[in-house]
Scaffold this active site. Structure first.
Site, mmCIF file in Angstrom:
data_model
loop_
_atom_site.group_PDB
_atom_site.id
_atom_site.type_symbol
_atom_site.label_atom_id
_atom_site.label_comp_id
_atom_site.label_asym_id
_atom_site.label_seq_id
_atom_site.Cartn_x
_atom_site.Cartn_y
_atom_site.Cartn_z
ATOM 1 N N SER B 146 0.842 -1.196 0.000
ATOM 2 C CA SER B 146 0.000 0.000 0.000
ATOM 3 C C SER B 146 0.887 1.259 0.000
ATOM 4 C CB SER B 146 -0.954 -0.065 1.193
ATOM 5 O OG SER B 146 -1.998 0.867 1.045
ATOM 6 N N ASP B 222 -10.033 -5.646 -3.106
ATOM 7 C CA ASP B 222 -9.416 -4.612 -2.261
ATOM 8 C C ASP B 222 -10.307 -3.369 -2.295
ATOM 9 O OD1 ASP B 222 -7.777 -2.470 -1.352
ATOM 10 O OD2 ASP B 222 -5.978 -3.582 -1.922
ATOM 11 N N HIS B 255 -7.298 -6.081 1.114
ATOM 12 C CA HIS B 255 -6.112 -5.250 1.373
ATOM 13 C C HIS B 255 -5.358 -5.700 2.627
ATOM 14 C CE1 HIS B 255 -4.023 -1.568 0.187
ATOM 15 N NE2 HIS B 255 -4.002 -1.141 1.429
#
Lengths: 278, 278
Positions: B146, B222, B255
């Site tokens: 991320s 995600d 995620h």
């Protein structure tokens, strides 16, 4: 029963499930990992009982078990470590009694007896729910860590024929003779020590009549080894009763999930053998 | 430099290390995993940059990377995600700016510029310290998740020849064009967008002159995929520049670290190939 959240994991799925528990008289949350094989039919299930301060999430997040569980085709169920949201007097005052510290007993003493019935929850209510709602077979394995290692040993020893396989990481082997156990048992079961022996693995071994081999890993640098865990008491009881125990002292390992993660593969293979998968 | 704690892990060791950081003007803590092979001589090292809200601990605890790192002989270093203990105005007010959200840039704007120099920290100060104090070789790999995936891509693209291998999980590929990036870059770098492009992987790809192949995994479920991560922008830039990118959309993954754990093995093998280990 409500699936609170799902996470894809190694082509299977981790779910957190909320349900009303009759045994505990409150809502309970457990985690379940379903390996990819569960899409094609029932798979064996391993119950994991966690230690003090843990929830249903610690093992799923930190043990790294899903990779091999997905390969072997084993489901994993992680109950919480105590009732929640019951707000009993003093319930949240210490890490080793009350919330996060149910010790897998059926409490007989007030105020705990109203909710702290974790033994019935993990041995009866939860398996019945899991077997009704998920594609798992009927003879599970059981394992756990520290307080949960104690729980796993006790659940097996009190229920001959119930479990296909048993193991533990750094279990509290003889809670009647350590500070954690004495504090919890006094509060939950009362001061009469004859009521403690149903929840003490070192004392139950002598009456065991289902000699499923037990695998125990114990770190040599575990800060709780001498005062709280007492694997020697379990080992002596097993020797005296000719009970099959493999106790492995792991050099330099502590009480953390880094220790559990390092050896969870061996435990999953131990359970896979119990299930007849390998 | 002070080793705050050690955990034995897969016959190697996880350490948390505290040191005074010149780049950040405060004490910083990082995690390092040394595989068993490090006892016999230098091993390659992979830097892992974590995402928003993380610390040095999330990856070590949740990714399940140590098993294969121990097998391959790879050290792993996990820096924190921002300076700590600096108590700047507003530093702790939101999850996506300030503490836990350093974005791996050198801030030029007050009050952040006094401490938020994470780019210098992770590309220069920390590697120099690690190479001086631990048995690691000199050409590392870099990866992250991320915000940390963004960091890994930017660190590589701005330092041709520096890294042996590069990968990312769900990276913020084009921070100039997403809310997270715009908020952070405005605060740290100011409103002039020409100062942002040094920290935007999709914009840096066009000038890349060290075509180390990049592996990116991205979960299809995600929640941040469309609005914040924009892997399509990275893919388009790589196609336009003939930059070697393997972008894998992973069906049903989100995620979380459950996603990272599911594919960290592939990434470790990708880095092992970059190191010439396999």
């Amino acid at each position: 029963m409500e699936i609170a959240v799902r996470y894809r994991s190694f082509e299977g799925e981790v779910r957190r499930v909320r349900h009303a528990s009759e045994a505990c008289g409150c809502d309970m949350v457990f985690g379940i990992y379903l390996p990819p094989q569960a899409a094609d039919g029932p798979v064996p299930v391993l119950y994991w009982l966690s230690g003090l301060t843990c929830t249903d999430e610690n093992f799923m997040q930190k043990a790294g078990a899903q990779r091999l569980a997905a390969e072997l085709g084993i489901a994993i169920v992680c109950p919480d470590t105590s009732p929640r949201g019951t707000e009993l007097p003093g319930e949240h005052d210490s890490y080793d009694l009350g919330s996060g510290a149910g010790f897998y007993v059926n409490a007989t003493e007030a105020p705990w007896s109203a909710h702290y019935r974790m033994y019935d929850y993990v041995t009866a209510e939860l398996p019945a729910l899991v077997e009704a709602e998920f594609p798992v077979t009927g003879k599970p394995g059981i394992s756990g860590h520290s307080m949960g290692g104690h729980g796993a040993l006790v659940c097996h020893l009190r229920n001959p024929g119930r479990y296909a396989s048993v193991s533990a990481f750094a279990p509290i082997c003889h809670p009647s003779e350590c500070a954690w156990g004495q504090k919890a048992f006094t509060a939950y079961l009362g001061e009469a020590r004859e009521n403690w022996k149903d929840y003490d693995a070192a004392l139950l071994i002598g009456e065991a009549n289902d000699p499923v081999p037990i695998l125990v890993d114990q770190g040599s640098d575990d800060e709780f080894l001498g005062d709280q865990l007492k694997p020697g008491a379990l080992e002596q009881a097993c020797i005296a009763s000719h009970y099959p125990l493999e106790l492995r002292m792991q050099d330099g390992y502590d009480h953390s999930y880094y220790f559990i993660a390092s050896f969870i593969g061996d435990h999953l293979r131990h359970h896979a053998r119990g299930f007849g998968l390998i």
